[in-house]
Every structure is written in C-alpha cells, then in structure tokens.
Design a protein around this motif. Structure first.
Motif, PDB file in Angstrom:
ATOM      1  N   GLU A   1      28.590  49.451  36.930  1.00  0.00           N
ATOM      2  CA  GLU A   1      28.025  50.378  37.912  1.00  0.00           C
ATOM      3  C   GLU A   1      27.395  51.561  37.188  1.00  0.00           C
ATOM      4  OE1 GLU A   1      31.532  51.147  40.184  1.00  0.00           O
ATOM      5  OE2 GLU A   1      31.267  49.371  41.432  1.00  0.00           O
ATOM      6  N   PHE A   2      26.344  52.112  37.764  1.00  0.00           N
ATOM      7  CA  PHE A   2      25.650  53.202  37.076  1.00  0.00           C
ATOM      8  C   PHE A   2      24.915  54.097  38.061  1.00  0.00           C
ATOM      9  CE2 PHE A   2      22.415  50.016  37.680  1.00  0.00           C
ATOM     10  CZ  PHE A   2      21.246  50.733  37.912  1.00  0.00           C
TER      11      PHE A   2
ATOM     12  N   LEU B   1      27.546  55.439  33.388  1.00  0.00           N
ATOM     13  CA  LEU B   1      27.645  53.981  33.327  1.00  0.00           C
ATOM     14  C   LEU B   1      29.103  53.615  33.102  1.00  0.00           C
ATOM     15  CD1 LEU B   1      26.314  51.123  33.009  1.00  0.00           C
ATOM     16  CD2 LEU B   1      26.038  51.665  30.571  1.00  0.00           C
ATOM     17  N   ASN B   2      29.638  52.749  33.951  1.00  0.00           N
ATOM     18  CA  ASN B   2      31.038  52.361  33.783  1.00  0.00           C
ATOM     19  C   ASN B   2      31.232  50.857  33.947  1.00  0.00           C
ATOM     20  OD1 ASN B   2      30.992  53.262  36.945  1.00  0.00           O
ATOM     21  ND2 ASN B   2      32.484  51.647  36.630  1.00  0.00           N
TER      22      ASN B   2
ATOM     23  N   VAL C   1      30.659  49.463  27.642  1.00  0.00           N
ATOM     24  CA  VAL C   1      29.445  50.187  28.014  1.00  0.00           C
ATOM     25  C   VAL C   1      29.223  51.308  27.002  1.00  0.00           C
ATOM     26  CG1 VAL C   1      29.554  49.625  30.461  1.00  0.00           C
ATOM     27  CG2 VAL C   1      30.765  51.645  29.626  1.00  0.00           C
ATOM     28  N   SER C   2      27.964  51.641  26.762  1.00  0.00           N
ATOM     29  CA  SER C   2      27.661  52.684  25.788  1.00  0.00           C
ATOM     30  C   SER C   2      26.388  53.407  26.190  1.00  0.00           C
ATOM     31  CB  SER C   2      27.492  52.079  24.387  1.00  0.00           C
ATOM     32  OG  SER C   2      26.406  51.172  24.343  1.00  0.00           O
ATOM     33  N   VAL C   3      26.248  54.626  25.684  1.00  0.00           N
ATOM     34  CA  VAL C   3      25.026  55.403  25.888  1.00  0.00           C
ATOM     35  C   VAL C   3      24.761  56.197  24.622  1.00  0.00           C
ATOM     36  CG1 VAL C   3      26.254  57.346  26.972  1.00  0.00           C
ATOM     37  CG2 VAL C   3      23.804  57.042  27.380  1.00  0.00           C
ATOM     38  N   THR C   4      23.490  56.264  24.245  1.00  0.00           N
ATOM     39  CA  THR C   4      23.066  57.042  23.090  1.00  0.00           C
ATOM     40  C   THR C   4      22.166  58.172  23.561  1.00  0.00           C
ATOM     41  OG1 THR C   4      23.192  55.113  21.638  1.00  0.00           O
ATOM     42  CG2 THR C   4      21.870  56.973  20.872  1.00  0.00           C
ATOM     43  N   GLY C   5      22.512  59.395  23.167  1.00  0.00           N
ATOM     44  CA  GLY C   5      21.763  60.558  23.600  1.00  0.00           C
ATOM     45  C   GLY C   5      20.628  60.911  22.661  1.00  0.00           C
TER      46      GLY C   5
END
Length: 530
Positions: free
Chosen positions: A145-146, A155-156, A169-173
């Motif tokens: 879900e996001f 994002l999970n 899940v991952s995110v890059t800033g």
C-alpha cells in the motif's frame, strides 16, 4: 447482499493519516518503483497499480509509465474490469513501474495467473480470498500500500488481511539515503506458516491450493469471519484485561511527541471511561469483542480526531499485543513484553518474530509505537518492492535468496557487504547488513572483479580515485574501477586508486555505506571472505 458478502468493494484504500502537504511539490512528477522477484518461484508474475487520484477523488488504475486512467462505469451484478495487468519480473529479475504524484492505492502482485477485478456502480471490487466463492481464492497474490503526494512517499508491506508473499519495501531520497523494511528472516515464510499450523485452533487459517502450494495465512479477523478460527478466541483475555481496571487506573499517552497529554481509564461494568488531566470525561468504550480487537473497529471506533481515535488506537494495539491489564501505561513499546497473554494474537506474534527488523503491519494499528513496516521520504527519488524468498535465505537488507559465491565480511563488526533489497540494477550503492546467507551477499572473484550472484560487478563510479567515492554495482566491463585485491592483511584494495574499501564514518548499523578511502590499516577497512 450476496455480492457484498462475497466481494469487497473499494470505497477507500488504507492510507496513512491526513498529512499536510507543503506549498511546493517535492519529488518527481512520476516516481520510479523497482519490483524485484527473489521468491525462487518460476511462475509468470503480474503487477497492478490501482487506487485513487487524490487530486480529483476518481478511482482508477495506473499503467507502467505512470499514467492514471479512471475506471469505466460498473454494473449490478458486477462487471469484469478492464485487464490492466503489467507484466512482472521473473525470478531473479526486476520490473520498474511508476507512481504519479497525487495517487494513493495498492500495488498487487500475482503469480501464475492474472487477478480478476470487477466493477459496480460504487467502484472497484477487489480480491477477497477469505470469502468462499471469491474469483481469486486459488491465486497466489499479495499487495503493498502507498501514498505519493506533495509531502512525499509512504510505502508499506501489509499483512492486515493475510500473509501470502512476504516483501520488503524501500525508498531512496534526494540525499541518496535508502530506508527499507519488511524483509523476512531466513526461511521466514515457512516459519510463519508452520508456526501458525502448530497453534491450537489456528491450522484452518492456512489456505493450501490443490497442488500443495500454501497460498496464504488469513489474519485472525478474516479467518474468524470465514469460520476458520473461533469467533470468541480472544474473549477470555479481553475480559480479564478489561476487568483489571475496575481497581486500578489505565494511563494512555497516545502521542509520543506530547508526553504531557494523558488520559485516564477506569472500568465500570463493561464500560471503560476515560478522563483528561482536568478530570473531564472525554471517551467511553464498551468491552470489545474479539472481532472488534482483530479489526480495530466496532466497539473500538477510531475517528480521525485528537482524543477518541488516539485512545482507541492505543487500546486496540495493547489488546492485540496482550499488554493491556498487565502494563498500566500505554502504549507499551517494549516488544519483549508483547504476545505474552494467553490467549494472544499468534498471527501477529509469528509475523513480527520472522521479520528481519521485527516490524510488520499485522493488524490495523500496528503502527502504534512505530512497529509498522513502513518507509517514508519527504523528497523521494525512487522506491522498491522486493518479493522475498519463499524458502531458504532470508530478507535482511537484500531479500534475495541463495546464489553462489562467498560473503565479504567486516572484521570489525561481522556484517556483510550487501546489495540493498537484492536490487541488482546499475548504480545501486552497496551497504553493510547483518549476514543472512542471501544472494544479495554472495560475491564471486572472477578475473580480479567481484561479481554478484547475477554477474554485476563491485564498482567505483566513473573510475573515481577520490576519498569518499561511493561503491556501487554496475554491469561488468573489465575496467580498472572494477578490480579488487584482498590482501593478506585483510585490506580490500582497488589497485587503480590504491585505496581501500572502507565502512563510511565507522557506522556499525545495518544500512551503513561503503566508500573508497586511503588505506589506513584501521578496523573498518579489514575484511575476510565467509
């Protein structure tokens, strides 16, 4: 009524709480999201990006390029939705999809067969495999879900309804930092499934297809609703915990950043009444049923306000974790004290126990105390979803399974050189992570290069010889930037630069970056092969 019973109509997706947006948009208009398949399964995969355009309120879907299209009108009985499947990655591969800014929803991923969606005049009918007769009951699938808007990306990985395809899940800033969560430990999927089967009364919550594939474990609320778990399973504990506060006071401190905001609960009969610090009654709750606790609803309503909702969320988390009644200031944030009640939420217990970082969304308000598997960045540049191994190697930082080669291990802290989330794409910066035996941590010495399990090479971008140059993986080219020598003294040297692989800033945590630096003989530059 029959259609409503069998199928869940999408009226609103699970999204984070209201988030104030800044005046100016941050992050790209379309955010790339790499989906990596490390499951070990050979099935064809299909991806779906569905949800709501938060600027217009229209329900619809997003294609691979990130373009939003509203759903056409539906009917009664529900009519088939258009086929909006995106071809997904095969095992060991990855596929990039895109989230448009101003969209909130789900990424579905299915194996071996496309999902079946339907439309009614009210909106999209989503898969509900816990309901007999659901068209997707025999398909292996799951979802993340996001929300992506001007305030960033949330994002999970969700296990609120079921546990089927574990995924990180991952995110890059914009600053290059990557956050990740949701990966399982080695053999984590099997551990959860077998652990649930071993619990008295829970075996029927595991759904196995006729070919022997375990498709999912239902969450207790969904299982009880389908007659797979006793409807009053948690009632004895709920009654005990509720009755404890006839003779003592429960203190709820719902906001971590507002420690002076407190509410005080006492039970009278089946009702728990709460007062504020001035002694004014501000909320009342009937003793909840098991169903209310599983769903964090019913007798535990959680309106989006600043008093009743936060108290209810705290109560629900405490009852799911088994700490209400024994710990009188809530929320409790010591995970070692969770799931000690009898009976308890075995589903949540086993899922959390098999997560590499202990975090999951095993019930609706698992975010109380920050135990949820959620990543957020206010200025994102990319994101990832890694479908974790079904057996064998765990998730850790990589989430990949198996592979040949050896680990490269720090003499200083015993952690392994790791490819984040098993994302074997050009330019992915390597990191340090607890050793877990996954393909993300396997390196082969080939012609002086260090190759990953899928033949990418450890690389210094642009052949830099500067101190602080990042270390990444890139397509193997044979150039000097990809040559490494492990000396007898334990230095891992790039001969072109005559500099060493170094753990940046002496960071001993998971996720620490590696860099190129003058060889100093220091402990953060010493390595051995595992």
């Amino acid at each position: 009524m029959r259609a409503k019973k069998l199928l869940a109509v999408l009226a609103a997706l699970i999204v984070p709480l209201a988030i104030p947006a800044p005046a100016l948009a941050i992050g790209p208009s379309v955010l790339p999201v790499t989906v990596t398949n490390s499951t070990g399964r050979g099935d064809a995969t299909y991806l779906y990006v569905i949800g709501v355009n938060t600027n217009t309120g229209r329900l619809g879907y997003v294609n691979q390029g990130g373009t939003f299209t509203p759903w056409p009108a539906g009917s009664i009985p529900p009519s088939p939705a258009p086929d909006v499947a995106i071809g997904g990655p095969g095992n060991g591969g990855n596929t990039t999809i895109n989230f448009p800014r101003g969209f909130s929803g789900r990424v579905y991923f299915s194996f071996g067969e496309k999902l079946k969606f339907f439309l009614t005049p009210d909106g999209l009918v989503q898969p509900a495999p816990w309901a007999d007769g659901d068209a997707n009951q025999n398909i292996l699938f799951d979802w993340s879900e996001f929300t992506y808007n001007d305030a960033g990306l949330w994002l999970n990985s969700s296990q609120v309804d079921m546990f089927a395809v574990p995924h990180a899940v991952s995110v890059t800033g914009a600053n290059g930092a990557t956050s990740r969560t949701g990966a399982v430990v080695a053999d984590g999927r099997n551990n959860v499934i077998n652990g649930i089967k071993a619990q008295s009364g829970w075996a029927n919550t595991v759904y196995t297809r006729s070919d022997g594939t375990v498709l999912r474990v239902l969450s207790p609320g969904k299982a009880a609703g389908a007659g797979k778990l006793a409807s009053g399973y948690l009632d004895p504990y709920i009654s005990w915990a509720w009755n404890q506060y006839t003779g003592k006071t429960l203190t709820v401190v719902p906001f971590g950043d507002q420690p002076n905001t407190k509410y005080y609960g006492r039970t009278s009969g089946n009702v728990m009444n709460f007062t504020n610090s001035a002694g004014q009654q501000v909320a009342s709750f009937n003793k909840p049923s098991s169903a209310s606790v599983w769903g964090c609803d019913g007798d535990l309503p959680a309106p989006n306000d600043q008093v009743v909702g936060p108290i209810s969320r705290t109560l629900c988390a405490a009852l799911n974790r088994g700490t209400l009644g024994s710990i009188d200031t809530q929320p409790s944030t010591n995970a070692a004290e969770f799931y000690q009640s009898n009976p308890t939420n075995q589903y949540a217990r086993l899922i959390h126990a098999n997560m590499a970082d202990g975090k999951a969304y095993a019930f609706a308000f698992d975010d109380v105390g920050n135990f949820e598997s959620l990543v957020h960045d206010g200025d994102p540049r990319s994101a990832g979803i890694t479908l974790s191994p079904f057996s064998g190697g765990g998730g850790g930082g990589g989430g990949g399974g198996g592979g040949t080669g050896n680990a490269i291990i720090s003499d200083w802290n015993g952690k392994c050189l790791d490819v984040p989330s098993s994302n074997f794409s050009d330019g992915v910066q390597v990191q340090m992570w607890g050793c877990n035996g996954t393909g993300a941590q396997k390196w082969n010495a080939v012609g002086g290069a260090l190759q990953t399990s899928n033949n990418m090479c450890l690389d210094v971008p642009w052949g830099s010889t500067a101190n602080g140059a990042i270390i990444q993986i890139a397509t193997c080219s044979g150039n000097p930037a990809q040559q490494w020598v492990l000396s007898g003294a334990g230095d891992l040297v790039n001969p072109q630069a005559n500099k060493c692989l170094d753990i940046k800033d002496w960071n001993g945590n998971d996720g620490a970056k590696a860099q190129l630096w003058d060889c100093a003989g220091s402990a953060n530059q010493k390595w051995h092969r595992g």
